[in-house]
Enzyme design. Structure first.
Site, PDB file in Angstrom:
ATOM      1  N   HIS A 339       0.809  -1.231   0.000  1.00 19.26           N
ATOM      2  CA  HIS A 339       0.000   0.000   0.000  1.00 19.26           C
ATOM      3  C   HIS A 339       0.833   1.266   0.000  1.00 19.26           C
ATOM      4  O   HIS A 339       0.272   2.348   0.186  1.00 19.26           O
ATOM      5  CB  HIS A 339      -0.904   0.061   1.229  1.00 19.26           C
ATOM      6  CG  HIS A 339      -1.980  -0.972   1.255  1.00 19.26           C
ATOM      7  ND1 HIS A 339      -3.223  -0.770   0.709  1.00 19.26           N
ATOM      8  CD2 HIS A 339      -1.991  -2.221   1.750  1.00 19.26           C
ATOM      9  CE1 HIS A 339      -3.965  -1.847   0.892  1.00 19.26           C
ATOM     10  NE2 HIS A 339      -3.228  -2.746   1.522  1.00 19.26           N
ATOM     11  N   LYS A 511      -8.214  14.023   4.503  1.00 15.65           N
ATOM     12  CA  LYS A 511      -7.320  12.862   4.516  1.00 15.65           C
ATOM     13  C   LYS A 511      -6.291  13.078   5.611  1.00 15.65           C
ATOM     14  O   LYS A 511      -6.234  14.162   6.209  1.00 15.65           O
ATOM     15  CB  LYS A 511      -6.634  12.688   3.162  1.00 15.65           C
ATOM     16  CG  LYS A 511      -5.993  13.995   2.618  1.00 15.65           C
ATOM     17  CD  LYS A 511      -5.336  13.791   1.263  1.00 15.65           C
ATOM     18  CE  LYS A 511      -6.279  13.929   0.083  1.00 15.65           C
ATOM     19  NZ  LYS A 511      -6.510  12.676  -0.615  1.00 15.65           N
ATOM     20  N   ARG A 512      -5.475  12.061   5.908  1.00 18.82           N
ATOM     21  CA  ARG A 512      -4.401  12.254   6.862  1.00 18.82           C
ATOM     22  C   ARG A 512      -3.500  13.410   6.427  1.00 18.82           C
ATOM     23  O   ARG A 512      -3.325  13.652   5.221  1.00 18.82           O
ATOM     24  CB  ARG A 512      -3.566  10.967   6.977  1.00 18.82           C
ATOM     25  CG  ARG A 512      -4.237   9.897   7.783  1.00 18.82           C
ATOM     26  CD  ARG A 512      -4.515  10.320   9.202  1.00 18.82           C
ATOM     27  NE  ARG A 512      -3.297  10.296   9.993  1.00 18.82           N
ATOM     28  CZ  ARG A 512      -3.012   9.392  10.920  1.00 18.82           C
ATOM     29  NH1 ARG A 512      -3.878   8.420  11.179  1.00 18.82           N
ATOM     30  NH2 ARG A 512      -1.883   9.445  11.587  1.00 18.82           N
ATOM     31  N   LYS A 517       1.031  14.457   0.738  1.00 16.80           N
ATOM     32  CA  LYS A 517      -0.335  14.763   0.295  1.00 16.80           C
ATOM     33  C   LYS A 517      -0.515  16.258   0.016  1.00 16.80           C
ATOM     34  O   LYS A 517      -1.486  16.677  -0.573  1.00 16.80           O
ATOM     35  CB  LYS A 517      -1.351  14.283   1.334  1.00 16.80           C
ATOM     36  CG  LYS A 517      -1.361  12.752   1.503  1.00 16.80           C
ATOM     37  CD  LYS A 517      -2.362  12.323   2.551  1.00 16.80           C
ATOM     38  CE  LYS A 517      -2.288  10.847   2.924  1.00 16.80           C
ATOM     39  NZ  LYS A 517      -2.963   9.966   1.952  1.00 16.80           N
ATOM     40  N   THR A 619      -8.517   6.546  -1.928  1.00 20.95           N
ATOM     41  CA  THR A 619      -9.869   6.000  -2.070  1.00 20.95           C
ATOM     42  C   THR A 619     -10.875   7.124  -1.812  1.00 20.95           C
ATOM     43  O   THR A 619     -11.988   7.087  -2.322  1.00 20.95           O
ATOM     44  CB  THR A 619     -10.115   4.836  -1.082  1.00 20.95           C
ATOM     45  OG1 THR A 619      -9.594   5.214   0.194  1.00 20.95           O
ATOM     46  CG2 THR A 619      -9.426   3.578  -1.555  1.00 20.95           C
TER      47      THR A 619
HETATM   48  C1  26W Z   1       3.813   0.684  10.144  1.00 23.17           C
HETATM   49  C2  26W Z   1       3.608   2.051   9.680  1.00 23.17           C
HETATM   50  C3  26W Z   1       2.649   2.146   8.572  1.00 23.17           C
HETATM   51  C4  26W Z   1       1.307   2.331   8.838  1.00 23.17           C
HETATM   52  C5  26W Z   1       0.409   2.406   7.800  1.00 23.17           C
HETATM   53  C6  26W Z   1       3.083   2.043   7.275  1.00 23.17           C
HETATM   54  C7  26W Z   1       2.193   2.127   6.253  1.00 23.17           C
HETATM   55  C8  26W Z   1       0.857   2.311   6.506  1.00 23.17           C
HETATM   56  C9  26W Z   1      -0.138   2.312   5.389  1.00 23.17           C
HETATM   57  C10 26W Z   1       0.403   1.558   4.225  1.00 23.17           C
HETATM   58  C11 26W Z   1      -0.608   3.644   5.014  1.00 23.17           C
HETATM   59  C12 26W Z   1      -1.860   3.598   4.173  1.00 23.17           C
HETATM   60  O1  26W Z   1      -2.942   3.681   4.691  1.00 23.17           O
HETATM   61  N1  26W Z   1      -1.718   3.524   2.841  1.00 23.17           N
HETATM   62  C13 26W Z   1      -2.830   3.850   1.958  1.00 23.17           C
HETATM   63  O2  26W Z   1      -3.519   2.696   1.543  1.00 23.17           O
HETATM   64  C14 26W Z   1      -4.668   3.047   0.810  1.00 23.17           C
HETATM   65  C15 26W Z   1      -5.411   1.774   0.493  1.00 23.17           C
HETATM   66  O3  26W Z   1      -4.717   1.032  -0.447  1.00 23.17           O
HETATM   67  C16 26W Z   1      -4.295   3.825  -0.431  1.00 23.17           C
HETATM   68  O4  26W Z   1      -5.469   4.230  -1.076  1.00 23.17           O
HETATM   69  C17 26W Z   1      -3.458   5.043  -0.078  1.00 23.17           C
HETATM   70  O5  26W Z   1      -2.997   5.676  -1.250  1.00 23.17           O
HETATM   71  C18 26W Z   1      -2.294   4.634   0.779  1.00 23.17           C
HETATM   72  O6  26W Z   1      -1.581   5.770   1.238  1.00 23.17           O
END
Ligand code: 26W
Length: 777
Positions: A339, A511-512, A517, A619
């Site tokens: 992701h 969004k976050r 972003k 999304t």
């Molecule tokens: C462990 C730290 C950590 C926590 C969360 C690393 C990475 C994340 C996620 C991968 C962040 C996330 O939410 N990614 C998002 O996933 C969505 C669903 O696929 C995408 O639509 C977003 O673009 C993406 O940023």
């Protein structure tokens, strides 16, 4: 008295022992939840019975950002109108009851919300399986602003019994940590994991999926001996230590902190889930070689990547399968979704921490790496004294997928280029989607009614039929659409308690908060617009309401500063008598699923402005477009596919593209010249640098400006003019209401592809190899 009312009444009376006249709102809600739950259970049980011998899909995720469940369940079971009616003479209306439900926020952002959409879509298309997660006592923090600064408070979703959960205390699995391996793994500490389970009803109540959330408890609860020796606090040490594991969701979105508690949480999720999955398998089949034919496990990012070595351990150490065979069976059963490409988000654990906490798994990771090296001549999992979870997940997965076409291309050509060369058939794309039940049917009843008046309501289960709307898009439809949007704006303003001009463009970035972003780009443009209004106060400005919503990770200083900047700018602009008629800036607190459900239907312009090549998919972009907002966006993530589908003429594109971003980053020293070449941007940064927006602390944004001048990694400066110009095109376009509403309508009718039902069917076909089940009668 309706049958429903009788059930609710009797629940209050018999199960809660409350006189209905005296029961409070929470009790009425509990009664309604219980009655809905009773309606789901028969479908849920018969779905499980009917699919007991078919292949099962298990979705392992550290996060499930569910949002409120009551309204969704009522809608999906087709009971909404009946409930509204049944409660007419009750002391509380259905609306009040819905709004009283806490919003379970067991997730950070996109990844967690995607998992929740997927569970609902699995239930709606008839995909047998379950989600597995952790039952955090506190979900994502509650956000409050104090003089414009974000403050975090504990989320209390569990303060009242949620009503949807069924505890399963008898289903206990041991989870070990630490210790040594001499022959067998002798863990130093152990605890017990037990689940609660929740049904998730699909559309029209024909199927239901399951969410199982694990909680930890000590093997031996209260230490009576210590208590008797006068150590009253120590007597419940083990209780507390176990509970600490599930105490709180890590609030980091895309920043792998490398903390031991986090690794323990990940192992708890993985070990408990896999033990249960194998137990379920063994009830229908005794041949472990058949596991990949009967079970597909999806890893939601690397957070559950310990599933690789843990499945090998369970098969080999516990069930006696030969090591090589255990590795191969595991690899054929597991699948991994990536992701994010951000390097800081790719999880890795120091071998020291990993080896201390999970000594047996460290050995098995080495065995997995040996196996990788025998196949490909390459070892990639353990490098620089770190275990790289992305590589581990990739090597141990039958399929690896990205979440949008662009992202999958980048995954293939960048982070996993080497592994892709070794396993060229492994990577596939599955573009994300969103559930149309929550994000259109239930969140936007006005629009949903308008659509159904024209084409019926098959779109709810089959979103691509929205294309049937196209022949109906005439002036009359556009006028109605415009009225729907206006009413949604009025409702939003009312719910926020703000006086907002419903004839203004509602322009939302929700969004976050993250540098990539680029909320900063949006604020800087807001300042530039405000300056331009001052320069030409007699021009016919199109009024705008700029809406910002979102949380920053508590330790992410740069993101928190942008939140503060939005507030400082809002204070100045909202109090400016010259521009008040045209420009307002608002920042509602505590963005969550429920707030998103109100913001999205009221939005005209959707801000999707990440630096090209950084947003895996997005999304929110899909939710806004499906609700008739026009996107102002870069060619990033799923924006690319949204634009292809809705048509370039119905999408406001700006900014550098991925390849240009890479080239520009090779010349970081150019940032300064780029700023100097834009009079408008220079003017904005000048104001910031001189402390215009915070007279009491004029140096507040020095660092931020300095950063843009010297190392503008996300290329805010490069895209600034192009973004500003694009926004002025939007002003002009919005003044032509009929053609604007036509563009909005085309966004709606052409977004059917972005249903998570389509995504789930894609996973079923290309990854999980399972068939859909017909609805239960
Ligand atoms: C462990 C730290 C950590 C926590 C969360 C690393 C990475 C994340 C996620 C991968 C962040 C996330 O939410 N990614 C998002 O996933 C969505 C669903 O696929 C995408 O639509 C977003 O673009 C993406 O940023």
């Amino acid at each position: 008295m309706s049958e429903l009312y009788q059930s609710i009444y009797s629940q209050l009376h018999h199960s809660q022992a409350r006189a209905p006249e005296e029961a409070d709102l929470a009790s009425w809600r509990a009664a309604v939840v219980d009655v809905l739950r009773q309606r789901i259970v028969p479908t849920w049980l018969s779905a499980q019975r009917r699919s007991a011998h078919s292949k099962q899909v298990y979705y392992l995720s550290m996060e499930f950002l569910l949002g409120r469940l009551l309204e969704d369940a009522a809608n999906n079971l087709g009971l909404r109108d009946a409930l509204e009616h049944a409660l007419q003479d009750a002391p509380f209306s259905f609306e009040q009851i819905i709004a009283d439900e806490p919003d379970p926020a067991l997730g950070n952002g996109g990844l967690g919300r995607l998992a929740a959409c997927f569970l609902e879509s699995m239930a709606s298309v008839g995909c047998a399986g379950a989600g597995y997660g952790l039952r955090f006592e506190h979900g994502l923090f509650r956000q409050q602003f104090c003089e414009g600064a974000q403050q975090e408070y504990a989320d209390q979703w569990l303060s009242e019994h949620s009503g949807w959960e069924f505890p399963r205390p008898e289903r206990r699995f041991h989870i070990g940590f630490g210790g040594s391996v001499s022959g067998e793994w002798q863990p130093e500490h152990q605890l017990i994991a037990t689940p609660t389970v929740m049904p998730i009803a699909g559309w029209s109540g024909g199927w239901a999926s399951t969410l199982r959330l694990w909680q930890a408890q000590p093997v031996e609860g209260f230490d009576f001996a210590r208590f008797n020796h006068g150590d009253f606090a120590g007597a419940s040490d083990s209780e507390r230590e176990a509970r600490d594991l599930c105490r709180v969701l890590y609030p980091n979105d895309s920043n792998a902190a490398g903390k031991s508690l986090r690794l323990k949480q990940e192992y708890l999720l993985v070990s408990a889930s896999l033990q249960e999955i194998l137990w379920r398998f063994s009830r229908v089949c005794q041949d472990w070689l058949e596991l990949p034919q009967r079970v597909a496990i999806q890893l939601n990012d690397t957070h559950p990547a310990l599933a690789g070595p843990e499945l090998v351990r369970l098969l080999h150490d516990v069930h006696g399968v030969a090591l090589q065979s255990a590795i191969e069976i595991s690899q054929q059963t597991l699948h991994y979704t990536n992701h994010t490409l951000l390097p800081e988000a790719l999880e890795c654990w120091s071998t020291w921490l990993f080896g201390n906490l999970l000594p047996r798994h460290m050995q098995l990771v080495e065995a997995i790496e040996d196996w990788q090296s025998r196949q490909t001549g390459r070892r990639s999992i353990i490098r620089d004294h770190q275990v790289h979870m992305g590589d581990l997940a990739f090597v141990m997965a039958r399929r690896v997928n990205g979440v949008s076409a662009l992202h999958t291309d980048l995954v293939t050509s960048t982070v996993f280029a080497d592994l892709h060369a070794d396993f060229p058939d492994r990577i596939v794309n599955q573009t994300n989607g969103i559930t149309p039940r929550r994000w259109l049917h239930s969140a936007n009843p006005r629009l949903s009614g308008l659509i159904s008046e024209r084409i019926g309501d098959t779109w709810v289960a089959d979103l691509e039929t929205l294309e049937q709307l196209e022949p109906h898009i005439d002036t009359g439809f556009c006028e109605q659409l415009s009225r729907v949007k206006r009413d949604n704006k009025i409702a939003l303003a009312q719910s926020l308690g703000l006086a907002l001009n419903p004839d203004a463009i509602f322009d939302t970035q929700a969004k976050r908060f993250h540098e990539y972003k680029r909320q900063l780009l949006n604020v800087l443009e807001t300042i530039a617009l405000w300056q331009a209004m001052h320069e030409s106060p007699n021009a016919a400005w199109t009024p705008r309401v700029k809406i910002f919503a979102g949380k920053a990770a508590p330790g992410y200083a740069a993101a928190k500063q942008v939140i503060q900047l939005v507030h400082d700018v809002a204070r100045v602009i909202n109090n400016d008598p010259v521009t008040q008629q045209w420009l307002q800036v608002v920042f509602p607190e505590n963005y969550n699923v429920s707030l998103a459900e109100r913001l999205i239907p009221a939005t005209d312009v959707s801000e999707q402005i990440s630096t090209a090549g950084t947003e895996a998919s997005g999304t929110g972009n899909m939710k806004f477009a499906l609700n008739g907002a026009l996107t102002v966006g870069t060619l990033d993530g799923a924006n690319v596919e949204i634009r292809e589908r809705v048509g370039a003429e119905n999408f406001f594109l700006f900014g550098l593209q991925t390849d240009a971003v890479a080239q520009r980053r090779a010349q970081p020293q150019r940032s300064r010249a780029i700023i100097e070449s834009s009079e408008r941007l220079s003017g904005v940064l000048q104001l910031l640098a001189e402390g215009y927006f915070c007279r009491l602390e004029p140096g507040r944004y020095h660092d931020l400006v300095h950063h843009l001048w010297h190392h503008d990694y996300y290329l805010v400066g490069d895209d600034f003019d192009s973004y500003y110009d694009c926004q002025r095109l939007i002003d002009t376009a919005y003044n032509e209401q009929t053609s604007w509403q036509k563009m909005a309508a085309l966004n709606i009718s052409r977004c059917g592809y972005f249903s998570s039902d389509r995504t789930i069917r894609g996973y079923m076909q290309d990854i999980w190899q399972v068939e859909a089940h017909a609805a239960v009668e």
